[in-house]
Design an enzyme around this catalytic site. Sequence first.
Site, mmCIF file in Angstrom:
data_model
loop_
_atom_site.group_PDB
_atom_site.id
_atom_site.type_symbol
_atom_site.label_atom_id
_atom_site.label_comp_id
_atom_site.label_asym_id
_atom_site.label_seq_id
_atom_site.Cartn_x
_atom_site.Cartn_y
_atom_site.Cartn_z
ATOM 1 N N ASP A 72 15.562 0.029 21.122
ATOM 2 C CA ASP A 72 16.110 1.010 22.078
ATOM 3 C C ASP A 72 16.486 2.321 21.384
ATOM 4 O OD1 ASP A 72 15.956 -1.060 23.952
ATOM 5 O OD2 ASP A 72 18.102 -1.531 23.812
ATOM 6 N N GLU A 89 14.610 -1.858 33.434
ATOM 7 C CA GLU A 89 15.810 -1.432 32.694
ATOM 8 C C GLU A 89 15.473 -0.265 31.778
ATOM 9 O OE1 GLU A 89 17.143 -4.796 30.386
ATOM 10 O OE2 GLU A 89 15.263 -4.970 29.291
#
Length: 322
Positions: free
Chosen positions: A34, A201
């Site tokens: 991420d 997400e």
Amino acid sequence: MKFLRSLVAAGSLITSAMGYANPGSCSGQCWSHDPSVIQRSSDGTYFRFETGSLIGIWKASSLTGSWVYQGAVVPSGSSINLDGSDDLWAPDVHQVGNTYILYYSVSTFGSQNSAIGYATSSTMEYGSWTDHGSTGIRSSSSKNYNAIDANLIEAGGSYYMNFGSFWGDIYQVAMNSAATSTAGSASYQIAYNNSGSHAVEGSYMYEHGGYYYLFFSNGICCGYDSSMPAQGEEYHVSVCRSAYATGGFVDANGNDCLNGGGTTVLASHGNVYGPGGQGVFSDPTYGDVLYYHYADTTVGYADSQYLFGWNTITWSNGWPTV
Ligand SMILES: *[C@@H]1O[C@H](CO)[C@@H](O)[C@H](O)[C@H]1NC(C)=O
């Protein structure tokens, strides 16, 4: 619904038939999960922040490296009093005025007991960050969203926070003028896949050519070394767009992104497996860049082996391709 699904599948086939470029080079310490990439405005130094522990800081003179680990953003953990306050996720970093703001998530895997916190710095260097705790974005099992995976966007002089993961997928809330807490109004849904496990997400919004592009990760992010997803269920990156930052997102086929729409931008190919956790960055050398983490099939599938990848975006008829 069946009709909608076959349209989405046809869109994915067209995208993958075009082929994806291999990731751009990365030297030095390229582990990633991420990632959030930003350049310091004073001297152009690159900073990369990553999920896990207390949010690591890596520094380089170019997008390609050589990346060197500096230390953690919040060395003593978040002041948010929730499980996960010492294992922070999904950093998102922006310059607001003369301040760099790093948003992070506090949660535990699969839990809706979550909050989005933030820390600030004027230089982004190790040791310069101050934790401020919660932005006021918080979830529990009574909500239709999970308050993780923050992403800030400025539109029309106002700040909005995109967030969410599974449950009702991607939500948005208006922020105050300092972008440090919600403006106090209710949050609303901006992207949702009603089929399967609602596996959407890690959103990232980027403005280009009069549109707001909402990138997100679909599928299973992690744990490939212990449980391999069915083909196509692993992480991949999709996009929707709207003339407004606050809603009306559709994919390249015109499907509503509140109803399962989304055009695939990047999926597994060659040695790249499960790309996601993406962001978009305008690089002075490489132009608009999509960056992400991925498992390199020649290196390994464990979360601890994920690598930082990036590709130059080609805008084709108003849609991003890599
Ligand atoms: C929505 O979810 C279904 C079931 O998991 C999946 O097959 C489909 O690709 C998803 N749609 C998008 C746009 O990701």
